[in-house]
Write a protein that holds these residues in place. Structure first.
Motif, PDB file in Angstrom:
ATOM      1  N   VAL A   1      40.796  35.191  38.234  1.00  0.00           N
ATOM      2  CA  VAL A   1      39.661  34.266  38.313  1.00  0.00           C
ATOM      3  C   VAL A   1      38.370  34.998  37.965  1.00  0.00           C
ATOM      4  CG1 VAL A   1      40.795  32.793  40.020  1.00  0.00           C
ATOM      5  CG2 VAL A   1      39.345  34.648  40.793  1.00  0.00           C
ATOM      6  N   THR A   2      37.376  34.226  37.596  1.00  0.00           N
ATOM      7  CA  THR A   2      36.073  34.777  37.252  1.00  0.00           C
ATOM      8  C   THR A   2      35.030  34.184  38.185  1.00  0.00           C
ATOM      9  OG1 THR A   2      36.777  34.899  34.955  1.00  0.00           O
ATOM     10  CG2 THR A   2      34.423  35.089  35.362  1.00  0.00           C
ATOM     11  N   ASP A   3      34.151  35.028  38.725  1.00  0.00           N
ATOM     12  CA  ASP A   3      33.099  34.513  39.592  1.00  0.00           C
ATOM     13  C   ASP A   3      31.921  33.993  38.755  1.00  0.00           C
ATOM     14  OD1 ASP A   3      31.415  36.722  38.942  1.00  0.00           O
ATOM     15  OD2 ASP A   3      32.167  37.885  40.642  1.00  0.00           O
ATOM     16  N   LYS A   4      30.919  33.468  39.415  1.00  0.00           N
ATOM     17  CA  LYS A   4      29.779  32.845  38.744  1.00  0.00           C
ATOM     18  C   LYS A   4      29.046  33.820  37.823  1.00  0.00           C
ATOM     19  CE  LYS A   4      25.658  30.124  39.669  1.00  0.00           C
ATOM     20  NZ  LYS A   4      24.846  29.484  40.707  1.00  0.00           N
ATOM     21  N   THR A   5      29.031  35.104  38.174  1.00  0.00           N
ATOM     22  CA  THR A   5      28.335  36.092  37.346  1.00  0.00           C
ATOM     23  C   THR A   5      29.196  36.630  36.212  1.00  0.00           C
ATOM     24  OG1 THR A   5      28.893  37.750  39.028  1.00  0.00           O
ATOM     25  CG2 THR A   5      26.668  36.862  39.087  1.00  0.00           C
ATOM     26  N   GLY A   6      30.430  36.150  36.113  1.00  0.00           N
ATOM     27  CA  GLY A   6      31.293  36.554  35.014  1.00  0.00           C
ATOM     28  C   GLY A   6      32.208  37.724  35.307  1.00  0.00           C
ATOM     29  N   ASN A   7      32.220  38.201  36.537  1.00  0.00           N
ATOM     30  CA  ASN A   7      33.098  39.304  36.914  1.00  0.00           C
ATOM     31  C   ASN A   7      34.499  38.785  37.194  1.00  0.00           C
ATOM     32  OD1 ASN A   7      31.055  41.320  36.850  1.00  0.00           O
ATOM     33  ND2 ASN A   7      30.297  40.531  38.805  1.00  0.00           N
ATOM     34  N   GLU A   8      35.495  39.514  36.688  1.00  0.00           N
ATOM     35  CA  GLU A   8      36.882  39.097  36.855  1.00  0.00           C
ATOM     36  C   GLU A   8      37.469  39.673  38.138  1.00  0.00           C
ATOM     37  OE1 GLU A   8      41.062  39.564  34.488  1.00  0.00           O
ATOM     38  OE2 GLU A   8      39.274  39.236  33.283  1.00  0.00           O
ATOM     39  N   HIS A   9      38.307  38.845  38.787  1.00  0.00           N
ATOM     40  CA  HIS A   9      39.020  39.242  40.007  1.00  0.00           C
ATOM     41  C   HIS A   9      40.495  38.916  39.797  1.00  0.00           C
ATOM     42  CE1 HIS A   9      35.166  39.610  42.145  1.00  0.00           C
ATOM     43  NE2 HIS A   9      34.819  38.582  41.381  1.00  0.00           N
ATOM     44  N   LEU A  10      41.355  39.882  40.076  1.00  0.00           N
ATOM     45  CA  LEU A  10      42.791  39.678  39.897  1.00  0.00           C
ATOM     46  C   LEU A  10      43.295  38.565  40.811  1.00  0.00           C
ATOM     47  CD1 LEU A  10      44.102  43.356  39.641  1.00  0.00           C
ATOM     48  CD2 LEU A  10      43.615  41.740  37.786  1.00  0.00           C
ATOM     49  N   GLY A  11      44.322  37.873  40.345  1.00  0.00           N
ATOM     50  CA  GLY A  11      44.908  36.793  41.114  1.00  0.00           C
ATOM     51  C   GLY A  11      45.522  37.288  42.418  1.00  0.00           C
ATOM     52  N   ILE A  12      45.483  36.422  43.405  1.00  0.00           N
ATOM     53  CA  ILE A  12      46.089  36.722  44.704  1.00  0.00           C
ATOM     54  C   ILE A  12      47.168  35.673  44.975  1.00  0.00           C
ATOM     55  CG2 ILE A  12      44.027  37.862  45.594  1.00  0.00           C
ATOM     56  CD1 ILE A  12      43.450  35.264  47.187  1.00  0.00           C
ATOM     57  N   ILE A  13      47.920  35.872  46.020  1.00  0.00           N
ATOM     58  CA  ILE A  13      48.983  34.927  46.361  1.00  0.00           C
ATOM     59  C   ILE A  13      48.366  33.544  46.566  1.00  0.00           C
ATOM     60  CG2 ILE A  13      48.926  35.407  48.847  1.00  0.00           C
ATOM     61  CD1 ILE A  13      52.082  35.297  48.646  1.00  0.00           C
ATOM     62  N   ILE A  66      53.448  44.090  48.569  1.00  0.00           N
ATOM     63  CA  ILE A  66      53.649  44.573  47.196  1.00  0.00           C
ATOM     64  C   ILE A  66      55.051  44.207  46.717  1.00  0.00           C
ATOM     65  CG2 ILE A  66      53.922  46.662  45.783  1.00  0.00           C
ATOM     66  CD1 ILE A  66      51.598  47.859  47.545  1.00  0.00           C
ATOM     67  N   THR A  67      56.042  44.401  47.578  1.00  0.00           N
ATOM     68  CA  THR A  67      57.414  44.055  47.210  1.00  0.00           C
ATOM     69  C   THR A  67      57.554  42.549  47.016  1.00  0.00           C
ATOM     70  OG1 THR A  67      58.217  45.977  48.426  1.00  0.00           O
ATOM     71  CG2 THR A  67      59.841  44.297  47.869  1.00  0.00           C
ATOM     72  N   LEU A  68      56.902  41.763  47.841  1.00  0.00           N
ATOM     73  CA  LEU A  68      56.913  40.314  47.693  1.00  0.00           C
ATOM     74  C   LEU A  68      56.361  39.911  46.322  1.00  0.00           C
ATOM     75  CD1 LEU A  68      57.266  37.439  48.845  1.00  0.00           C
ATOM     76  CD2 LEU A  68      54.987  37.684  49.851  1.00  0.00           C
ATOM     77  N   GLY A  69      55.248  40.520  45.915  1.00  0.00           N
ATOM     78  CA  GLY A  69      54.666  40.227  44.609  1.00  0.00           C
ATOM     79  C   GLY A  69      55.586  40.600  43.461  1.00  0.00           C
ATOM     80  N   LYS A  70      56.364  41.664  43.632  1.00  0.00           N
ATOM     81  CA  LYS A  70      57.314  42.063  42.590  1.00  0.00           C
ATOM     82  C   LYS A  70      58.500  41.104  42.542  1.00  0.00           C
ATOM     83  CE  LYS A  70      60.438  45.600  40.989  1.00  0.00           C
ATOM     84  NZ  LYS A  70      61.492  46.443  41.423  1.00  0.00           N
ATOM     85  N   LYS A  71      59.002  40.739  43.703  1.00  0.00           N
ATOM     86  CA  LYS A  71      60.190  39.881  43.787  1.00  0.00           C
ATOM     87  C   LYS A  71      59.879  38.436  43.382  1.00  0.00           C
ATOM     88  CE  LYS A  71      64.458  39.031  45.019  1.00  0.00           C
ATOM     89  NZ  LYS A  71      65.539  39.415  44.156  1.00  0.00           N
ATOM     90  N   LEU A  72      58.679  37.963  43.737  1.00  0.00           N
ATOM     91  CA  LEU A  72      58.289  36.584  43.453  1.00  0.00           C
ATOM     92  C   LEU A  72      56.960  36.552  42.696  1.00  0.00           C
ATOM     93  CD1 LEU A  72      59.080  35.070  46.988  1.00  0.00           C
ATOM     94  CD2 LEU A  72      60.503  34.901  44.945  1.00  0.00           C
ATOM     95  N   PRO A  73      56.936  37.055  41.484  1.00  0.00           N
ATOM     96  CA  PRO A  73      55.648  37.146  40.769  1.00  0.00           C
ATOM     97  C   PRO A  73      54.992  35.789  40.537  1.00  0.00           C
ATOM     98  CG  PRO A  73      57.474  37.574  39.271  1.00  0.00           C
ATOM     99  CD  PRO A  73      58.049  37.503  40.657  1.00  0.00           C
ATOM    100  N   GLU A  74      55.780  34.717  40.559  1.00  0.00           N
ATOM    101  CA  GLU A  74      55.224  33.390  40.319  1.00  0.00           C
ATOM    102  C   GLU A  74      54.303  32.914  41.446  1.00  0.00           C
ATOM    103  OE1 GLU A  74      59.181  32.699  42.424  1.00  0.00           O
ATOM    104  OE2 GLU A  74      58.422  34.090  40.934  1.00  0.00           O
TER     105      GLU A  74
END
Length: 140
Positions: A44-56, A30-38
């Motif tokens: 992303v969206t799956d084939k059925t149209g459901n959204e999934h938050l970005g990962i590292i 979590i701290t890594l994501g805050k420090k280096l958000p880039e």
């Protein structure tokens, strides 16, 4: 972050109970994501149209360490040669606090030498990260 020349790793004390290993990795992540958000990719969206938050966007190996090896790495990271690395440490002091306010207060009175590190995350130049952790095995 230049993925060709940069690297991130986590070193976690292999002697911790499984739940504390997971907690240590989660908190440092979590701290890594805050420090280096880039480094977090777009949603992303799956084939059925459901959204999934970005990962590292790249792997972060979890390496096997112990109290002594993590301490030795942390001490090296205070040297001028390693100032440009991003360092996230997680100690027993932090793990034992119920609130962030308590953590702040306790850290103000704790000498660094009294901290027992449960884990450390390091990101930056691949050559420097490998110099510190290149011979460490994966935590399995």
């Amino acid at each position: 972050m230049d993925l060709q020349n940069e690297k991130c790793v986590m070193v976690i004390d292999e002697h911790l109970p499984l739940g504390m290993i997971a907690n240590t990795a989660a908190i440092m992540g979590i701290t890594l994501g805050k420090k280096l958000p880039e480094v977090v990719g777009r949603d992303v969206t799956d084939k059925t149209g459901n959204e999934h938050l970005g990962i590292i966007e790249f792997p972060v190996p979890i390496l096997k360490g112990n109290r002594e090896s993590i301490r030795a790495i942390r001490e090296k990271l205070y040297e001028p040669d390693f100032y440009d690395l991003t360092v996230i440490d997680f100690s027993d002091l932090a793990q034992g606090c119920k609130t962030y306010k308590e953590f702040i207060a306790k850290m103000k009175t704790a000498p660094e030498t009294d901290l027992n590190y449960l884990g450390i995350a390091i990101c930056g130049a691949k050559k420097k990260v490998n110099k510190l952790t290149g011979s460490m095995p994966l935590l399995r």
